[in-house]
Scaffold this motif. Sequence first.
Motif, PDB file in Angstrom:
ATOM      1  N   VAL A  67       0.881  -1.170   0.000  1.00 47.57           N
ATOM      2  CA  VAL A  67       0.000   0.000   0.000  1.00 47.57           C
ATOM      3  C   VAL A  67       0.918   1.220   0.000  1.00 47.57           C
ATOM      4  CG1 VAL A  67      -1.710   1.325   1.290  1.00 47.57           C
ATOM      5  CG2 VAL A  67      -1.877  -1.170   1.210  1.00 47.57           C
ATOM      6  N   PRO A  68       0.871   2.030  -1.081  1.00 49.55           N
ATOM      7  CA  PRO A  68       1.780   3.177  -1.153  1.00 49.55           C
ATOM      8  C   PRO A  68       1.325   4.316  -0.256  1.00 49.55           C
ATOM      9  CG  PRO A  68       0.392   3.094  -3.104  1.00 49.55           C
ATOM     10  CD  PRO A  68       0.054   1.882  -2.272  1.00 49.55           C
ATOM     11  N   TRP A  69       2.295   4.970   0.383  1.00 44.83           N
ATOM     12  CA  TRP A  69       2.027   6.149   1.205  1.00 44.83           C
ATOM     13  C   TRP A  69       2.520   7.405   0.507  1.00 44.83           C
ATOM     14  CZ3 TRP A  69       4.378   3.802   6.287  1.00 44.83           C
ATOM     15  CH2 TRP A  69       3.528   2.807   6.771  1.00 44.83           C
ATOM     16  N   CYS A  70       2.914   7.307  -0.732  1.00 44.95           N
ATOM     17  CA  CYS A  70       3.426   8.459  -1.462  1.00 44.95           C
ATOM     18  C   CYS A  70       2.322   9.006  -2.377  1.00 44.95           C
ATOM     19  CB  CYS A  70       4.682   8.088  -2.242  1.00 44.95           C
ATOM     20  SG  CYS A  70       4.708   6.435  -2.905  1.00 44.95           S
ATOM     21  N   ASP A  71       2.658   9.969  -3.192  1.00 41.37           N
ATOM     22  CA  ASP A  71       1.662  10.625  -4.034  1.00 41.37           C
ATOM     23  C   ASP A  71       0.866   9.654  -4.894  1.00 41.37           C
ATOM     24  OD1 ASP A  71       2.345  13.073  -3.046  1.00 41.37           O
ATOM     25  OD2 ASP A  71       3.433  13.731  -4.822  1.00 41.37           O
ATOM     26  N   SER A  72       1.523   8.622  -5.384  1.00 37.30           N
ATOM     27  CA  SER A  72       0.840   7.688  -6.274  1.00 37.30           C
ATOM     28  C   SER A  72       1.598   6.365  -6.306  1.00 37.30           C
ATOM     29  CB  SER A  72       0.778   8.264  -7.689  1.00 37.30           C
ATOM     30  OG  SER A  72       2.084   8.316  -8.245  1.00 37.30           O
ATOM     31  N   PRO A  73       0.909   5.298  -6.690  1.00 38.44           N
ATOM     32  CA  PRO A  73       1.629   4.028  -6.846  1.00 38.44           C
ATOM     33  C   PRO A  73       2.675   4.105  -7.959  1.00 38.44           C
ATOM     34  CG  PRO A  73      -0.713   3.769  -7.402  1.00 38.44           C
ATOM     35  CD  PRO A  73      -0.524   5.156  -6.898  1.00 38.44           C
ATOM     36  N   GLU A  74       2.417   4.935  -8.971  1.00 42.97           N
ATOM     37  CA  GLU A  74       3.385   5.098 -10.061  1.00 42.97           C
ATOM     38  C   GLU A  74       4.725   5.608  -9.527  1.00 42.97           C
ATOM     39  OE1 GLU A  74      -0.682   5.288 -11.807  1.00 42.97           O
ATOM     40  OE2 GLU A  74       0.254   6.378 -10.169  1.00 42.97           O
ATOM     41  N   PHE A  75       4.671   6.527  -8.569  1.00 38.74           N
ATOM     42  CA  PHE A  75       5.890   7.072  -7.972  1.00 38.74           C
ATOM     43  C   PHE A  75       6.713   5.949  -7.346  1.00 38.74           C
ATOM     44  CE2 PHE A  75       8.185   8.827  -4.306  1.00 38.74           C
ATOM     45  CZ  PHE A  75       8.923   9.834  -4.910  1.00 38.74           C
ATOM     46  N   LEU A  76       6.062   5.076  -6.602  1.00 38.65           N
ATOM     47  CA  LEU A  76       6.773   3.990  -5.930  1.00 38.65           C
ATOM     48  C   LEU A  76       7.343   2.987  -6.927  1.00 38.65           C
ATOM     49  CD1 LEU A  76       7.544   3.082  -3.099  1.00 38.65           C
ATOM     50  CD2 LEU A  76       5.424   1.786  -3.000  1.00 38.65           C
ATOM     51  N   CYS A  77       6.654   2.799  -8.036  1.00 37.63           N
ATOM     52  CA  CYS A  77       7.126   1.844  -9.059  1.00 37.63           C
ATOM     53  C   CYS A  77       8.408   2.306  -9.758  1.00 37.63           C
ATOM     54  CB  CYS A  77       6.040   1.607 -10.100  1.00 37.63           C
ATOM     55  SG  CYS A  77       4.704   0.539  -9.539  1.00 37.63           S
ATOM     56  N   ARG A  78       8.769   3.573  -9.623  1.00 38.82           N
ATOM     57  CA  ARG A  78       9.969   4.106 -10.286  1.00 38.82           C
ATOM     58  C   ARG A  78      11.268   3.606  -9.674  1.00 38.82           C
ATOM     59  NH1 ARG A  78       9.076  10.430 -10.064  1.00 38.82           N
ATOM     60  NH2 ARG A  78      10.967  10.107  -8.874  1.00 38.82           N
ATOM     61  N   PHE A  79      11.213   3.085  -8.459  1.00 39.25           N
ATOM     62  CA  PHE A  79      12.438   2.779  -7.728  1.00 39.25           C
ATOM     63  C   PHE A  79      12.960   1.387  -8.048  1.00 39.25           C
ATOM     64  CE2 PHE A  79      10.514   6.236  -5.519  1.00 39.25           C
ATOM     65  CZ  PHE A  79      11.586   7.035  -5.174  1.00 39.25           C
ATOM     66  N   ASP A  80      14.275   1.308  -8.289  1.00 36.21           N
ATOM     67  CA  ASP A  80      14.946   0.033  -8.515  1.00 36.21           C
ATOM     68  C   ASP A  80      15.309  -0.632  -7.199  1.00 36.21           C
ATOM     69  OD1 ASP A  80      14.873   0.425 -11.276  1.00 36.21           O
ATOM     70  OD2 ASP A  80      16.786   1.493 -11.257  1.00 36.21           O
ATOM     71  N   THR A  81      15.385   0.175  -6.137  1.00 40.54           N
ATOM     72  CA  THR A  81      15.742  -0.324  -4.813  1.00 40.54           C
ATOM     73  C   THR A  81      14.789   0.276  -3.795  1.00 40.54           C
ATOM     74  OG1 THR A  81      18.087  -0.421  -5.439  1.00 40.54           O
ATOM     75  CG2 THR A  81      17.584  -0.486  -3.084  1.00 40.54           C
ATOM     76  N   LEU A  82      14.256  -0.587  -2.944  1.00 39.62           N
ATOM     77  CA  LEU A  82      13.473  -0.143  -1.799  1.00 39.62           C
ATOM     78  C   LEU A  82      14.266  -0.538  -0.564  1.00 39.62           C
ATOM     79  CD1 LEU A  82       9.872  -1.225  -2.901  1.00 39.62           C
ATOM     80  CD2 LEU A  82      10.853   1.078  -2.937  1.00 39.62           C
ATOM     81  N   TYR A  83      13.865  -0.029   0.577  1.00 37.45           N
ATOM     82  CA  TYR A  83      14.597  -0.313   1.810  1.00 37.45           C
ATOM     83  C   TYR A  83      13.638  -0.846   2.856  1.00 37.45           C
ATOM     84  CZ  TYR A  83      18.318   2.250  -0.420  1.00 37.45           C
ATOM     85  OH  TYR A  83      19.297   2.644  -1.296  1.00 37.45           O
ATOM     86  N   LEU A  84      14.065  -1.898   3.512  1.00 40.15           N
ATOM     87  CA  LEU A  84      13.361  -2.437   4.672  1.00 40.15           C
ATOM     88  C   LEU A  84      14.212  -2.005   5.851  1.00 40.15           C
ATOM     89  CD1 LEU A  84      12.480  -5.988   3.320  1.00 40.15           C
ATOM     90  CD2 LEU A  84      10.986  -3.987   3.455  1.00 40.15           C
ATOM     91  N   GLY A  85      13.755  -0.956   6.543  1.00 39.98           N
ATOM     92  CA  GLY A  85      14.644  -0.281   7.486  1.00 39.98           C
ATOM     93  C   GLY A  85      15.686   0.429   6.635  1.00 39.98           C
ATOM     94  N   GLU A  86      16.947   0.176   6.890  1.00 38.04           N
ATOM     95  CA  GLU A  86      18.004   0.750   6.052  1.00 38.04           C
ATOM     96  C   GLU A  86      18.650  -0.307   5.169  1.00 38.04           C
ATOM     97  OE1 GLU A  86      20.762   3.145   8.252  1.00 38.04           O
ATOM     98  OE2 GLU A  86      19.169   4.377   9.113  1.00 38.04           O
ATOM     99  N   ARG A  87      18.052  -1.501   5.141  1.00 38.80           N
ATOM    100  CA  ARG A  87      18.589  -2.596   4.323  1.00 38.80           C
ATOM    101  C   ARG A  87      18.026  -2.501   2.899  1.00 38.80           C
ATOM    102  NH1 ARG A  87      17.053  -7.840   2.866  1.00 38.80           N
ATOM    103  NH2 ARG A  87      15.131  -7.717   4.068  1.00 38.80           N
ATOM    104  N   PRO A  88      18.905  -2.327   1.907  1.00 36.93           N
ATOM    105  CA  PRO A  88      18.431  -2.219   0.527  1.00 36.93           C
ATOM    106  C   PRO A  88      17.937  -3.559  -0.009  1.00 36.93           C
ATOM    107  CG  PRO A  88      20.835  -2.196   0.583  1.00 36.93           C
ATOM    108  CD  PRO A  88      20.359  -2.206   2.008  1.00 36.93           C
TER     109      PRO A  88
END
Length: 166
Positions: free
Chosen positions: A24-45
């Motif tokens: 569930v995205p908390w940013c402006d749009s789900p499209e924004f979140l889809c742009r990222f090649d890396t996400l972080y769980l805590g500070e773990r990429p």
Amino acid sequence: MKNRFLEAGQIVNTHGIQGEVKIVPWCDSPEFLCRFDTLYLGERPVKVRSARIHKGNVLALLEGVDDVNAAMALKGRTVCIDRTGVVLPEGRHFIADLIGLRVLDADSGAELGAVIDVLTPPAHEVYVVRGEHDYMIPAVDEFLVETNVEEGYLKVRLIEGMQTDV
């Protein structure tokens, strides 16, 4: 000091049996979140192998998550983005940077309180300000005179009806 990592969504479930997670995205749009090649769980990429939008959420296949059991282990986790990988348009700010800003009356200089929340209804954001009184201030040019995140303040021009605790 601004946090390098910003909360961007929450893994709420699995999708299918191949290890996809539903975010569930908390940013402006789900499209924004889809742009990222890396996400972080805590500070773990965690590398994103694929991401797509489904019913307003993001379905993502993350590196190292190869089956439904591994995906289920991530349920409830918050996903973050690295702010250094984002260039915001002029005049836009991360909500996390607005929370806590001092709010000043542009005409009198009086301190009204601090931003405690930012509501995101479809039309435009609304800043929730708490001080001696509570205010709901639409984030539009008519009411926002100056936003200075670096100095920690927001200057506003109020009209009748913005004070909500009367």
